[in-house]
Design a protein around this motif. Sequence first.
Motif, PDB file in Angstrom:
ATOM      1  N   ALA A  70       0.819  -1.014   0.103  1.00 26.67           N
ATOM      2  CA  ALA A  70      -0.012  -0.087  -0.045  1.00 26.67           C
ATOM      3  C   ALA A  70       0.887   1.202  -0.043  1.00 26.67           C
ATOM      4  N   ILE A  71       1.797   1.170   0.911  1.00 24.99           N
ATOM      5  CA  ILE A  71       2.720   2.643   0.689  1.00 24.99           C
ATOM      6  C   ILE A  71       3.402   3.042  -0.507  1.00 24.99           C
ATOM      7  N   GLY A  72       3.484   1.923  -1.385  1.00 21.75           N
ATOM      8  CA  GLY A  72       4.194   2.161  -2.732  1.00 21.75           C
ATOM      9  C   GLY A  72       3.107   2.523  -3.773  1.00 21.75           C
ATOM     10  N   ARG A  73       1.704   2.644  -3.368  1.00 21.64           N
ATOM     11  CA  ARG A  73       0.871   2.997  -4.390  1.00 21.64           C
ATOM     12  C   ARG A  73       0.431   4.645  -4.535  1.00 21.64           C
ATOM     13  N   GLU A  74       0.352   5.043  -5.771  1.00 23.31           N
ATOM     14  CA  GLU A  74      -0.122   6.520  -5.730  1.00 23.31           C
ATOM     15  C   GLU A  74      -1.482   6.663  -6.042  1.00 23.31           C
ATOM     16  N   SER A  75      -2.202   5.418  -6.404  1.00 19.21           N
ATOM     17  CA  SER A  75      -3.558   5.827  -6.320  1.00 19.21           C
ATOM     18  C   SER A  75      -4.306   4.388  -5.766  1.00 19.21           C
ATOM     19  N   ASP A  76      -5.622   4.083  -5.560  1.00 20.25           N
ATOM     20  CA  ASP A  76      -6.186   3.054  -5.136  1.00 20.25           C
ATOM     21  C   ASP A  76      -6.724   2.248  -5.903  1.00 20.25           C
ATOM     22  N   VAL A  77      -6.427   2.315  -7.134  1.00 24.70           N
ATOM     23  CA  VAL A  77      -6.842   1.525  -8.426  1.00 24.70           C
ATOM     24  C   VAL A  77      -6.378  -0.061  -8.280  1.00 24.70           C
ATOM     25  N   SER A  78      -5.389  -0.276  -7.874  1.00 20.45           N
ATOM     26  CA  SER A  78      -4.715  -1.717  -7.708  1.00 20.45           C
ATOM     27  C   SER A  78      -5.290  -2.219  -6.635  1.00 20.45           C
ATOM     28  N   PHE A  79      -5.647  -1.715  -5.653  1.00 19.10           N
ATOM     29  CA  PHE A  79      -6.605  -2.301  -4.427  1.00 19.10           C
ATOM     30  C   PHE A  79      -7.836  -3.295  -5.074  1.00 19.10           C
ATOM     31  N   THR A  80      -8.596  -2.671  -5.770  1.00 16.58           N
ATOM     32  CA  THR A  80      -9.814  -3.275  -6.194  1.00 16.58           C
ATOM     33  C   THR A  80      -9.324  -5.007  -7.039  1.00 16.58           C
ATOM     34  N   PHE A  81      -8.426  -4.689  -7.836  1.00 11.88           N
ATOM     35  CA  PHE A  81      -7.992  -5.985  -8.315  1.00 11.88           C
ATOM     36  C   PHE A  81      -7.386  -6.808  -7.283  1.00 11.88           C
ATOM     37  N   LEU A  82      -6.689  -6.372  -6.461  1.00 11.62           N
ATOM     38  CA  LEU A  82      -5.839  -7.136  -5.428  1.00 11.62           C
ATOM     39  C   LEU A  82      -7.076  -7.862  -4.433  1.00 11.62           C
ATOM     40  N   LEU A  83      -8.047  -7.183  -3.978  1.00 11.26           N
ATOM     41  CA  LEU A  83      -9.163  -7.922  -3.331  1.00 11.26           C
ATOM     42  C   LEU A  83      -9.754  -8.715  -3.994  1.00 11.26           C
ATOM     43  N   ARG A  84     -10.281  -8.513  -5.422  1.00  8.87           N
ATOM     44  CA  ARG A  84     -10.864  -9.415  -6.084  1.00  8.87           C
ATOM     45  C   ARG A  84     -10.184 -10.776  -6.334  1.00  8.87           C
ATOM     46  N   VAL A  85      -8.866 -10.612  -6.921  1.00  9.24           N
ATOM     47  CA  VAL A  85      -8.140 -11.686  -7.451  1.00  9.24           C
ATOM     48  C   VAL A  85      -7.359 -12.382  -6.133  1.00  9.24           C
ATOM     49  N   LEU A  86      -7.102 -11.782  -5.253  1.00 12.90           N
ATOM     50  CA  LEU A  86      -6.312 -12.398  -3.984  1.00 12.90           C
ATOM     51  C   LEU A  86      -6.959 -12.597  -2.997  1.00 12.90           C
ATOM     52  N   VAL A  87      -7.390 -11.544  -2.263  1.00 16.22           N
ATOM     53  CA  VAL A  87      -7.983 -11.422  -0.927  1.00 16.22           C
ATOM     54  C   VAL A  87      -9.302 -12.354  -0.969  1.00 16.22           C
ATOM     55  N   LEU A  88     -10.244 -12.185  -1.794  1.00 17.96           N
ATOM     56  CA  LEU A  88     -11.696 -12.736  -1.850  1.00 17.96           C
ATOM     57  C   LEU A  88     -11.258 -14.282  -1.908  1.00 17.96           C
ATOM     58  N   PRO A  89     -10.769 -14.897  -2.957  1.00 17.39           N
ATOM     59  CA  PRO A  89     -10.394 -15.947  -3.109  1.00 17.39           C
ATOM     60  C   PRO A  89      -9.843 -16.616  -1.945  1.00 17.39           C
ATOM     61  N   LEU A  90      -8.690 -16.327  -1.242  1.00 14.86           N
ATOM     62  CA  LEU A  90      -8.193 -16.730  -0.162  1.00 14.86           C
ATOM     63  C   LEU A  90      -9.262 -16.655   0.919  1.00 14.86           C
ATOM     64  N   PHE A  91      -9.962 -15.937   1.115  1.00  7.95           N
ATOM     65  CA  PHE A  91     -11.306 -15.869   2.198  1.00  7.95           C
ATOM     66  C   PHE A  91     -12.053 -17.351   1.784  1.00  7.95           C
ATOM     67  N   LEU A  92     -12.373 -17.133   0.661  1.00  6.76           N
ATOM     68  CA  LEU A  92     -13.343 -18.412   0.366  1.00  6.76           C
ATOM     69  C   LEU A  92     -12.839 -19.704   0.456  1.00  6.76           C
ATOM     70  N   PHE A  93     -11.548 -19.738   0.048  1.00  8.33           N
ATOM     71  CA  PHE A  93     -10.877 -21.127  -0.062  1.00  8.33           C
ATOM     72  C   PHE A  93      -9.563 -21.345   0.852  1.00  8.33           C
ATOM     73  N   SER A  94     -10.037 -21.176   1.984  1.00  8.66           N
ATOM     74  CA  SER A  94      -8.998 -21.273   3.084  1.00  8.66           C
ATOM     75  C   SER A  94      -9.026 -21.939   4.399  1.00  8.66           C
ATOM     76  N   GLY A  95     -10.336 -22.756   4.151  1.00  7.68           N
ATOM     77  CA  GLY A  95     -10.569 -23.400   4.982  1.00  7.68           C
ATOM     78  C   GLY A  95     -11.693 -22.683   6.065  1.00  7.68           C
ATOM     79  N   THR A  96     -12.071 -21.592   6.003  1.00 11.75           N
ATOM     80  CA  THR A  96     -13.030 -21.102   6.896  1.00 11.75           C
ATOM     81  C   THR A  96     -14.077 -21.571   6.876  1.00 11.75           C
ATOM     82  N   PHE A  97     -14.878 -21.883   5.785  1.00 12.51           N
ATOM     83  CA  PHE A  97     -16.144 -22.118   5.773  1.00 12.51           C
ATOM     84  C   PHE A  97     -16.538 -23.760   5.275  1.00 12.51           C
TER      85      PHE A  97
END
Length: 164
Positions: A70-97
């Motif tokens: 985050a500290i290296g980003r000039e805008s928040d555009v890359s966070f949407t991609f990061l959340l959709r491609v990395l964080v959401l799948p990890l949340f769904l497929f990490s044995g939590t549910f």
Amino acid sequence: YEGMMATTIEPDELCVGVVVWTAGKAMLGAVVYLVVAAALGAVSSPLGILAIPATGLCAAAFAAPLAAFAIGRESDVSFTFLLRVLVLPLFLFSGTFFPVDRMPVVLERLAVCSPLWHGTELARAATTGTGSAAAAAGHLAFLIGFTLVGGLWGAREFTRRLRS
């Protein structure tokens, strides 16, 4: 961050503060969740209290590399991609549910690489009284290692970004 940098705080200390604050907030949430789960009879082990530091360590394992990113980003555009491609799948497929051993082998192997899977396994073992000391040590080692690597990256990025 620039206001804080006008004080005697060093960039690497600021990075540590971000990670510790995130872990602390997660642990406060874990306390509430654990109290409700215990009141409903879902905590079958007195070791359940260890789910709170497990939650903090899992949060730190995520916070350290994400703060560095985050500290290296000039805008928040890359966070949407990061959340959709990395964080959401990890949340769904990490044995939590549902158990990862019921997923295809490729997804199971990816899940094991996630800090969330290790944090979930630690908290589940603590609250149910299952699991072994060796498994817990492995999960702890992974989470601590992930946090340290992310923290070192973060310290470097915070210093680079806030000293320029």
